[in-house]
Scaffold this active site. Structure first.
Site, PDB file in Angstrom:
ATOM      1  CG  HIS A   1      58.331 -58.331 -56.868  1.00 47.65           C
ATOM      2  ND1 HIS A   1      59.107 -59.340 -56.343  1.00 47.65           N
ATOM      3  CD2 HIS A   1      57.414 -58.932 -57.664  1.00 47.65           C
ATOM      4  CE1 HIS A   1      58.685 -60.493 -56.826  1.00 47.65           C
ATOM      5  NE2 HIS A   1      57.648 -60.280 -57.614  1.00 47.65           N
TER       6      HIS A   1
ATOM      7  CG  ASP B   1      50.703 -58.253 -62.443  1.00 47.59           C
ATOM      8  OD1 ASP B   1      50.661 -58.889 -63.508  1.00 47.59           O
ATOM      9  OD2 ASP B   1      50.672 -58.793 -61.321  1.00 47.59           O
TER      10      ASP B   1
END
Ligand code: CMC
Length: 435
Positions: A311, A369
Site C-alpha cells: 500500500h 483487498d
C-alpha cells in the site's frame, strides 16, 4: 484555508540571489505540509513528485490515515469502532455531514436515500446496448455518467440544496445500477429495489432475487456486506477520490465526476485488486505452488505482483485488512464454509510472504483487498462484481470529498505542472525536405 501557519522555511537560490518563504501549515494531527504555492513565482521552479508520494493536494476534514501506525479515522472515529458498532448508512451520514447522526437524523437520512433508489426506466434500457459479457464496471461508469442527462433540475453545483439532492440520488441509485449491470450479464430481468430493506440487504435482493420465486435473504450475508461497505467507504486522497476532485474542480457536473472516479477505481493497483486477488489465488491453486508465485512477484522482469499486498500509505498493516481477515473466519463459519480452500490458501500465502525478506524489507502487508474477495465469493457475488461492490461503498467517500471541495470558496481548478523533457523549440520542415 483552515490549517494553521506558525513557521516558514526559506528556500534560497544562490545563483540568482532570489528566495522564497515556504509557510509550514499544520493540521490537527499528522505531518505538517510545506506550502509551496509561491515557489514558482518566487524562484521559477516547480516541485517534482511523481505519484504524489509527498504532496498534499488539498486540506480535508474527512478521513485521516497514519500509515506507520495502521490508523484509519473517519471524521476522527477509529475504523475499528465504526466497524464494530455502526452501520453503513450511519457512516455515510458521518462522512457526508461530519458528525454521527441522532436517531431522528439517521431515520430522516435513510428515508431520503430510500426515496431515491429507483432509476429512470430509460436508463435501464441503456444496459441492453451492452454485450452480455461487458465488464460490469464498464456499464456502471457509463450509466453513472449518463445520469447527468436525466437530472438537469438539480445540477447547479453552487446550490446547496441541489448538491444535497445529488448526494442522496447517487448514493441511493448506485446499487440499483450495479445490480442491473449484474442482471444484464446473466440475462435475467432487472429487479426493482425494495425500500423496506436496509441498504446492504437491498443490494443482495437486487443482485440475487428473480421474479418467479421469493428470495430468502441471508442476514449473515447482509451483515457482512454492510461491514465491507463501511470499510471501503472512504480512504482520503486515494487515486479515485483524487480523480473525482480533479474532474469536479473543472465545474463538471457531479455525475461526470463520480463516473471518472469509477473508472479510476477499476485499475488492479486500486479497487480492481479484489478481483485480481481471487484470480491470483485460483491461479496459484495450491500451497505447493506458493514459492513459485512468490519468486515471480519478486522478479522485476515479470509483471506479476502479489495482488492484495502493499500500500502507498500503510507501511505497518492495513487496519481494514485485519478486520476483514477476522470477519472471513466468522462469515465462512456462519455460512457453513469454514473449510474454504481459497481462504486457507490466502492465509498460508500471507504467512509465507510475511516471513520473506523481500516483503519484510519493503513493508508489504496484506491490504483491504486481500481477503474481501473471499467474502464476496462466499456470499455468492461473482468475481467481476467485486470492484463494483467497492464502487458502491466508495461512492459515499467520493461524494463527501466532492461536497467538501465544491463548498470551499477557495476552490480552484486542479492543474498539475510538469518537468518538460521533450525537444526544445525547432523549426517546421516541409515534407519534401524531410529525410
Ligand atoms: N508484489 C510485489 N512487489 C511489490 C508489491 C506487490 N504487491 N507492491 C509493491 N512491491 C514492491 C515494488 O516492486 C517496489 O520494489 P522496489 O523498491 O524493489 O522497486 C516496492 O515494493 C515499492 O512499491 P511501489 O510500487 O513503489 O509502491 P506504490 O506505493 O507505488 O504502490 C501499490 C502501491 C498498492 C500500487 C502496490 O503495492 C501494488 O501494486 N500492490 C498490488 C495491488 C493491490 O493490492 N492494490 C490494492 C491497494 S489497497 C486498495 C485500494 O487502494 O484500492
Amino acid at each position: 484555508m483552515n490549517g494553521k501557519t506558525e513557521t516558514a522555511f526559506e528556500l534560497s537560490d544562490g545563483a540568482s540571489g532570489r528566495s522564497s518563504q515556504l509557510p509550514v501549515r499544520t493540521g490537527t494531527i499528522g505531518p505538517a505540509a510545506l506550502d509551496i504555492a509561491g515557489l514558482h513565482k518566487d524562484l521559477d521552479v516547480f516541485t517534482y513528485d511523481p505519484g504524489f508520494a509527498a504532496t498534499a493536494a488539498t486540506e480535508s476534514r474527512i478521513t485521516y490515515i497514519d500509515g506507520d501506525a495502521g490508523v484509519l479515522l473517519y471524521r476522527g472515529y477509529p475504523i475499528e469502532q465504526l466497524a464494530g458498532k455502526s452501520s453503513f448508512m450511519e457512516v455515510a451520514y458521518l462522512l457526508l455531514l461530519g458528525e454521527l447522526p441522532t436517531g431522528k437524523q439517521l431515520a430522516e437520512f435513510t428515508g431520503n436515500i430510500r426515496y431515491h433508489t429507483m432509476i429512470n426506466e430509460t436508463l435501464l434500457r441503456f444496459f441492453n446496448g451492452f454485450h452480455h459479457n461487458a465488464h460490469p464496471m464498464a456499464m456502471v461508469s457509463a450509466v453513472v455518467a449518463s445520469m447527468s442527462a436525466f437530472y438537469h433540475d438539480t445540477m447547479d453545483i453552487y446550490n446547496p440544496r441541489h448538491r444535497e439532492i445529488f448526494s442522496h440520488r447517487i448514493i441511493a441509485k448506485i446499487p440499483t445500477i450495479a445490480a442491473a449491470a449484474h442482471k444484464h450479464s446473466l440475462g435475467q430481468p432487472f429487479i426493482y429495489p425494495r425500500n423496506d430493506l436496509d441498504y446492504a440487504a437491498n443490494v443482495l435482493h437486487m443482485l440475487f432475487a428473480v421474479p418467479c420465486e421469493p428470495y430468502k435473504l441471508d442476514p449473515v450475508a447482509a451483515e457482512a456486506l454492510d461491514l465491507l461497505f463501511i470499510l471501503h467507504a472512504d480512504h482520503e486522497q486515494n487515486a479515485s477520490t483524487s480523480t473525482v476532485r480533479l474532474a469536479g474542480s473543472t465545474g463538471a457536473n457531479p455525475y461526470a465526476a463520480i463516473s471518472a472516479g469509477v473508472s479510476a477505481l477499476w485499475g488492479p493497483a486500486h479497487g480492481g485488486a479484489n478481483e485480481a486477488v481471487l484470480a491470483m489465488l485460483e491461479q496459484i491453486g495450491s500451497v505447493d505452488h506458493i514459492p513459485k508465485y512468490l519468486a515471480m512477484a519478486k522478479d522485476k522482469s515479470s509483471h506479476f505482483r502479489l495482488m492484495g499486498f502493499g500500500h502507498r500509505v500503510y507501511k505497518n498493516f492495513d487496519p481494514r485488512a485485519k478486520i476483514i481477515r477476522e470477519m472471513c473466519h466468522r462469515v465462512l463459519t456462519a455460512l457453513g464454509r469454514s473449510d474454504n480452500p481459497l481462504f486457507e490458501l490466502a492465509l498460508r500465502l500471507e504467512e509465507i510472504a510475511l516471513k520473506d525478506e523481500y516483503f519484510v524489507s519493503r513493508k508489504l502487508y496484506p491490504n483491504v483487498d486481500f481477503y474481501s474477495g473471499v467474502i464476496y465469493s462466499a456470499i455468492g457475488i461473482p468475481r467481476s462484481m467485486f470492484t463494483v461492490m467497492f464502487a458502491i461503498a466508495r461512492t459515499v467517500g467520493w461524494v463527501a470529498h466532492w461536497l467538501e471541495m465544491i463548498s470551499d470558496p477557495a476552490m480552484r481548478i486542479g492543474r498539475p505542472r510538469q518537468l518538460y523533457t521533450g525537444p526544445p523549440r525547432r523549426e517546421y520542415v516541409e515534407v519534401s525536405k524531410r529525410r
